[in-house]
Design a protein around this motif. Structure first.
Motif, PDB file in Angstrom:
ATOM      1  N   PHE A  40       1.236  -1.354  -0.287  1.00 23.25           N
ATOM      2  CA  PHE A  40       0.446  -0.142   0.187  1.00 23.25           C
ATOM      3  C   PHE A  40       0.985   1.672  -0.073  1.00 23.25           C
ATOM      4  CE2 PHE A  40      -3.345   2.736   2.480  1.00 23.25           C
ATOM      5  CZ  PHE A  40      -4.245   2.764   0.944  1.00 23.25           C
ATOM      6  N   LYS A  41       1.922   0.882   0.488  1.00 26.80           N
ATOM      7  CA  LYS A  41       2.710   2.597   0.849  1.00 26.80           C
ATOM      8  C   LYS A  41       3.257   2.757  -0.840  1.00 26.80           C
ATOM      9  CE  LYS A  41       7.578   3.835   2.583  1.00 26.80           C
ATOM     10  NZ  LYS A  41       6.643   5.544   1.941  1.00 26.80           N
ATOM     11  N   SER A  42       4.111   1.806  -1.170  1.00 28.69           N
ATOM     12  CA  SER A  42       4.694   1.910  -1.930  1.00 28.69           C
ATOM     13  C   SER A  42       3.721   2.744  -3.247  1.00 28.69           C
ATOM     14  CB  SER A  42       5.051   0.562  -2.924  1.00 28.69           C
ATOM     15  OG  SER A  42       6.264   0.065  -2.098  1.00 28.69           O
ATOM     16  N   TYR A  43       2.383   1.949  -3.678  1.00 27.77           N
ATOM     17  CA  TYR A  43       1.409   2.403  -4.417  1.00 27.77           C
ATOM     18  C   TYR A  43       1.035   3.890  -4.217  1.00 27.77           C
ATOM     19  CZ  TYR A  43      -2.801   2.931  -6.889  1.00 27.77           C
ATOM     20  OH  TYR A  43      -3.847   3.418  -7.855  1.00 27.77           O
ATOM     21  N   VAL A  44       0.886   3.942  -2.746  1.00 28.20           N
ATOM     22  CA  VAL A  44       0.347   6.282  -2.769  1.00 28.20           C
ATOM     23  C   VAL A  44       1.713   6.306  -3.124  1.00 28.20           C
ATOM     24  CG1 VAL A  44       0.617   7.392  -0.234  1.00 28.20           C
ATOM     25  CG2 VAL A  44      -0.682   5.763  -0.660  1.00 28.20           C
ATOM     26  N   ASP A  45       2.853   6.256  -2.347  1.00 29.79           N
ATOM     27  CA  ASP A  45       3.945   7.075  -3.338  1.00 29.79           C
ATOM     28  C   ASP A  45       4.378   7.352  -4.627  1.00 29.79           C
ATOM     29  OD1 ASP A  45       5.206   7.561  -0.190  1.00 29.79           O
ATOM     30  OD2 ASP A  45       6.997   5.582   0.044  1.00 29.79           O
ATOM     31  N   GLN A  46       4.033   6.449  -5.059  1.00 28.81           N
ATOM     32  CA  GLN A  46       4.207   5.937  -7.175  1.00 28.81           C
ATOM     33  C   GLN A  46       2.771   6.683  -7.069  1.00 28.81           C
ATOM     34  OE1 GLN A  46       6.140   5.633  -8.784  1.00 28.81           O
ATOM     35  NE2 GLN A  46       5.516   5.217 -10.669  1.00 28.81           N
ATOM     36  N   TRP A  47       2.146   7.123  -6.905  1.00 26.64           N
ATOM     37  CA  TRP A  47       0.728   8.137  -6.836  1.00 26.64           C
ATOM     38  C   TRP A  47       1.076   9.525  -6.929  1.00 26.64           C
ATOM     39  CZ3 TRP A  47      -2.231  11.711  -5.755  1.00 26.64           C
ATOM     40  CH2 TRP A  47      -3.470  12.369  -6.229  1.00 26.64           C
ATOM     41  N   LEU A  48       1.555  10.155  -5.575  1.00 25.13           N
ATOM     42  CA  LEU A  48       2.224  11.171  -5.301  1.00 25.13           C
ATOM     43  C   LEU A  48       3.312  11.611  -6.570  1.00 25.13           C
ATOM     44  CD1 LEU A  48       1.954  11.408  -1.498  1.00 25.13           C
ATOM     45  CD2 LEU A  48       0.998  12.057  -2.981  1.00 25.13           C
ATOM     46  N   HIS A  49       4.204  11.202  -6.680  1.00 28.67           N
ATOM     47  CA  HIS A  49       5.102  10.803  -7.700  1.00 28.67           C
ATOM     48  C   HIS A  49       4.857  11.238  -8.735  1.00 28.67           C
ATOM     49  CE1 HIS A  49       9.026  10.597  -9.886  1.00 28.67           C
ATOM     50  NE2 HIS A  49       8.266   9.763 -10.766  1.00 28.67           N
ATOM     51  N   LEU A  50       3.743  10.655  -9.335  1.00 28.84           N
ATOM     52  CA  LEU A  50       3.042  10.455 -10.658  1.00 28.84           C
ATOM     53  C   LEU A  50       2.946  11.875 -11.123  1.00 28.84           C
ATOM     54  CD1 LEU A  50       2.076   7.070 -11.387  1.00 28.84           C
ATOM     55  CD2 LEU A  50       4.059   8.417 -12.908  1.00 28.84           C
ATOM     56  N   GLN A  51       1.612  12.229  -9.959  1.00 28.33           N
ATOM     57  CA  GLN A  51       0.953  13.682  -9.570  1.00 28.33           C
ATOM     58  C   GLN A  51       2.060  14.691  -9.282  1.00 28.33           C
ATOM     59  OE1 GLN A  51      -2.414  13.887  -9.476  1.00 28.33           O
ATOM     60  NE2 GLN A  51      -1.695  12.020 -10.279  1.00 28.33           N
ATOM     61  N   GLN A  52       2.866  14.706  -9.079  1.00 30.56           N
ATOM     62  CA  GLN A  52       3.775  15.759  -8.768  1.00 30.56           C
ATOM     63  C   GLN A  52       5.547  15.887 -10.369  1.00 30.56           C
ATOM     64  OE1 GLN A  52       7.533  15.561  -9.109  1.00 30.56           O
ATOM     65  NE2 GLN A  52       7.587  17.824  -8.672  1.00 30.56           N
ATOM     66  N   ALA A  53       4.894  14.659 -10.736  1.00 30.51           N
ATOM     67  CA  ALA A  53       5.720  14.764 -11.906  1.00 30.51           C
ATOM     68  C   ALA A  53       4.801  15.166 -13.421  1.00 30.51           C
ATOM     69  CB  ALA A  53       6.901  13.638 -12.553  1.00 30.51           C
ATOM     70  N   GLY A  54       3.737  15.042 -12.944  1.00 29.39           N
ATOM     71  CA  GLY A  54       2.660  15.592 -14.173  1.00 29.39           C
ATOM     72  C   GLY A  54       1.550  16.985 -14.001  1.00 29.39           C
ATOM     73  N   GLY A  55       2.634  17.678 -12.967  1.00 31.20           N
ATOM     74  CA  GLY A  55       1.621  18.934 -12.766  1.00 31.20           C
ATOM     75  C   GLY A  55       0.272  18.995 -11.788  1.00 31.20           C
ATOM     76  N   ASP A  56      -0.531  18.078 -12.268  1.00 28.92           N
ATOM     77  CA  ASP A  56      -1.961  17.439 -11.133  1.00 28.92           C
ATOM     78  C   ASP A  56      -1.572  18.228  -9.391  1.00 28.92           C
ATOM     79  OD1 ASP A  56      -2.750  16.586 -12.998  1.00 28.92           O
ATOM     80  OD2 ASP A  56      -3.282  15.218 -13.215  1.00 28.92           O
ATOM     81  N   PHE A  57      -0.408  17.915  -8.779  1.00 30.71           N
ATOM     82  CA  PHE A  57      -0.262  17.931  -7.583  1.00 30.71           C
ATOM     83  C   PHE A  57      -0.544  20.127  -7.196  1.00 30.71           C
ATOM     84  CE2 PHE A  57       2.352  18.658  -3.456  1.00 30.71           C
ATOM     85  CZ  PHE A  57       2.358  17.243  -3.190  1.00 30.71           C
ATOM     86  N   GLN A  58       0.607  20.249  -8.083  1.00 32.55           N
ATOM     87  CA  GLN A  58       1.331  21.530  -8.337  1.00 32.55           C
ATOM     88  C   GLN A  58      -0.251  22.531  -8.441  1.00 32.55           C
ATOM     89  OE1 GLN A  58       4.010  23.087  -6.554  1.00 32.55           O
ATOM     90  NE2 GLN A  58       2.960  24.406  -6.433  1.00 32.55           N
ATOM     91  N   ARG A  59      -1.104  22.016  -9.254  1.00 37.24           N
ATOM     92  CA  ARG A  59      -2.535  23.023  -9.618  1.00 37.24           C
ATOM     93  C   ARG A  59      -3.522  22.846  -7.366  1.00 37.24           C
ATOM     94  NH1 ARG A  59      -0.923  21.023 -15.079  1.00 37.24           N
ATOM     95  NH2 ARG A  59      -1.606  19.701 -14.481  1.00 37.24           N
ATOM     96  N   VAL A  60      -2.883  21.586  -7.850  1.00 38.64           N
ATOM     97  CA  VAL A  60      -3.853  21.112  -6.138  1.00 38.64           C
ATOM     98  C   VAL A  60      -3.217  22.275  -5.437  1.00 38.64           C
ATOM     99  CG1 VAL A  60      -4.312  19.534  -3.962  1.00 38.64           C
ATOM    100  CG2 VAL A  60      -4.561  18.956  -6.523  1.00 38.64           C
ATOM    101  N   MET A  61      -2.034  22.773  -4.904  1.00 41.80           N
ATOM    102  CA  MET A  61      -1.295  22.935  -3.988  1.00 41.80           C
ATOM    103  C   MET A  61      -1.826  24.433  -4.626  1.00 41.80           C
ATOM    104  SD  MET A  61       0.617  21.738  -1.769  1.00 41.80           S
ATOM    105  CE  MET A  61       0.643  20.223  -1.824  1.00 41.80           C
ATOM    106  N   ASP A  62      -1.815  25.033  -5.721  1.00 38.81           N
ATOM    107  CA  ASP A  62      -1.878  26.394  -5.712  1.00 38.81           C
ATOM    108  C   ASP A  62      -3.341  27.412  -5.983  1.00 38.81           C
ATOM    109  OD1 ASP A  62       1.036  26.759  -6.935  1.00 38.81           O
ATOM    110  OD2 ASP A  62       0.486  25.960  -8.835  1.00 38.81           O
ATOM    111  N   ARG A  63      -3.580  26.056  -5.999  1.00 43.97           N
ATOM    112  CA  ARG A  63      -5.310  26.513  -5.989  1.00 43.97           C
ATOM    113  C   ARG A  63      -5.593  26.663  -4.734  1.00 43.97           C
ATOM    114  NH1 ARG A  63     -10.911  21.681  -5.013  1.00 43.97           N
ATOM    115  NH2 ARG A  63     -12.223  23.735  -4.764  1.00 43.97           N
ATOM    116  N   TRP A  64      -4.457  26.792  -3.296  1.00 38.99           N
ATOM    117  CA  TRP A  64      -5.246  26.555  -2.095  1.00 38.99           C
ATOM    118  C   TRP A  64      -4.040  27.093  -1.383  1.00 38.99           C
ATOM    119  CZ3 TRP A  64      -9.717  25.800   0.110  1.00 38.99           C
ATOM    120  CH2 TRP A  64     -10.520  24.180  -0.881  1.00 38.99           C
ATOM    121  N   LEU A  65      -2.413  27.404  -1.816  1.00 38.71           N
ATOM    122  CA  LEU A  65      -2.524  28.189  -1.223  1.00 38.71           C
ATOM    123  C   LEU A  65      -1.830  29.695  -1.796  1.00 38.71           C
ATOM    124  CD1 LEU A  65       0.710  25.973  -0.108  1.00 38.71           C
ATOM    125  CD2 LEU A  65      -0.718  26.893   1.661  1.00 38.71           C
ATOM    126  N   LYS A  66      -1.538  29.987  -2.807  1.00 32.45           N
ATOM    127  CA  LYS A  66      -1.760  31.062  -4.068  1.00 32.45           C
ATOM    128  C   LYS A  66      -2.978  32.134  -3.531  1.00 32.45           C
ATOM    129  CE  LYS A  66       1.415  29.989  -7.138  1.00 32.45           C
ATOM    130  NZ  LYS A  66       1.845  29.721  -9.018  1.00 32.45           N
TER     131      LYS A  66
END
Length: 270
Positions: free
Chosen positions: A244-270
């Motif tokens: 489960f941890k390996s899957y969670v980590d890989q999902w987070l990695h792909l979200q960050q690499a693809g830009g979706d993660f940053q878009r979520v951060m920008d929505r709430w922090l900018k």
């Protein structure tokens, strides 16, 4: 006072998948997963991801008046659940009960602005940290110059307020020996205590301090780009569930690499 931008808070993304993890001994799986099973399997089979959160911590997870949740981790959990073909099911808890509830199998994952600590890591796994977010004071704007360091805050005349059961309480009790400490049981209203001059300082994470200074005119984060203590945030996972941890980590990695993660951060922090 100059307010730090979100880019100074979200300074580091750590998305590393464990290539190999060797476990010794015969640790049992969490109750919800069943003997020998991983949450990766049980969540997909049930088509439900149970998510523990206190729901009182903007901008990560906040329960609104209609009982729904919003925030960084809420958006991320929506996408993560979908990746498993599951619906998110929110399990409201408290900071004091967050780890016990996860360990007891009441949920599959715990989120909401969770700081990575070695004490918690004795009883749970953490995902790869997704944010560097150190401890930062928030005070009335007129008093910012008075509270520039731990030593400056730790004076007999200073009224330090903190919420129970998490890293904020631990930081206050560890670092402030002379200041007057007040335990406030409700994280949502703790900032109003400072505005009402019933307390002087609350030390929390930089992202929350920056968010609350926008929501509460008269309050200012104190040097959020230079925290009093380094900290990382991650999701808390059942101990010993490597798949489960390996899957969670890989999902987070792909979200960050693809830009979706940053878009979520920008929505709430900018």
């Amino acid at each position: 006072m100059r307010h730090a931008s979100s880019s100074t808070v979200v300074t580091s993304f750590v998305a590393a998948v464990a290539a190999a993890v060797v476990l010794s001994g015969c640790a049992s799986a969490p109750p919800a997963a069943g003997a020998g099973a991983s949450h990766l399997d049980t969540v997909q089979k049930a088509a439900v991801l149970r998510i523990c959160t206190p729901g009182d911590y903007r901008p990560f997870s906040f329960q609104k008046a209609d009982a729904s949740f919003e925030g960084i981790d809420v958006d991320l959990m929506t996408g993560f659940s979908a990746s498993l073909g599951a619906k998110p099911e929110w399990v409201k808890t408290t900071w004091a009960n967050l780890l016990p509830d996860l360990a007891a199998g009441k949920c599959d994952i715990a989120v909401g602005g969770v700081s990575v600590t070695t004490d918690r890591q004795k009883r749970a796994f953490f995902s790869a940290p997704y944010m560097v977010n150190g401890k930062t004071p928030i005070a009335r704007c007129a008093d910012v110059a008075k509270y520039q360091s731990v030593a400056a805050i730790d004076q007999p005349s200073t009224r330090v307020i903190f919420n129970p059961g998490g890293s904020n309480e631990r930081f206050a009790r560890t670092n402030f020996k002379q200041a007057r400490l007040t335990l406030h049981g409700e994280n949502v209203t703790i900032f109003d205590e400072i505005l009402a001059n019933r307390a002087d300082v609350f030390v929390t994470e930089s992202a929350e301090a920056i968010t609350q200074q926008k929501l509460k005119p008269g309050l200012c984060a104190v040097n959020p780009d230079k925290p009093l203590q380094y900290g990382e945030m991650a999701w808390m996972l059942p101990r010993d569930d490597v798949a489960f941890k390996s899957y969670v980590d890989q999902w987070l990695h792909l979200q960050q690499a693809g830009g979706d993660f940053q878009r979520v951060m920008d929505r709430w922090l900018k």
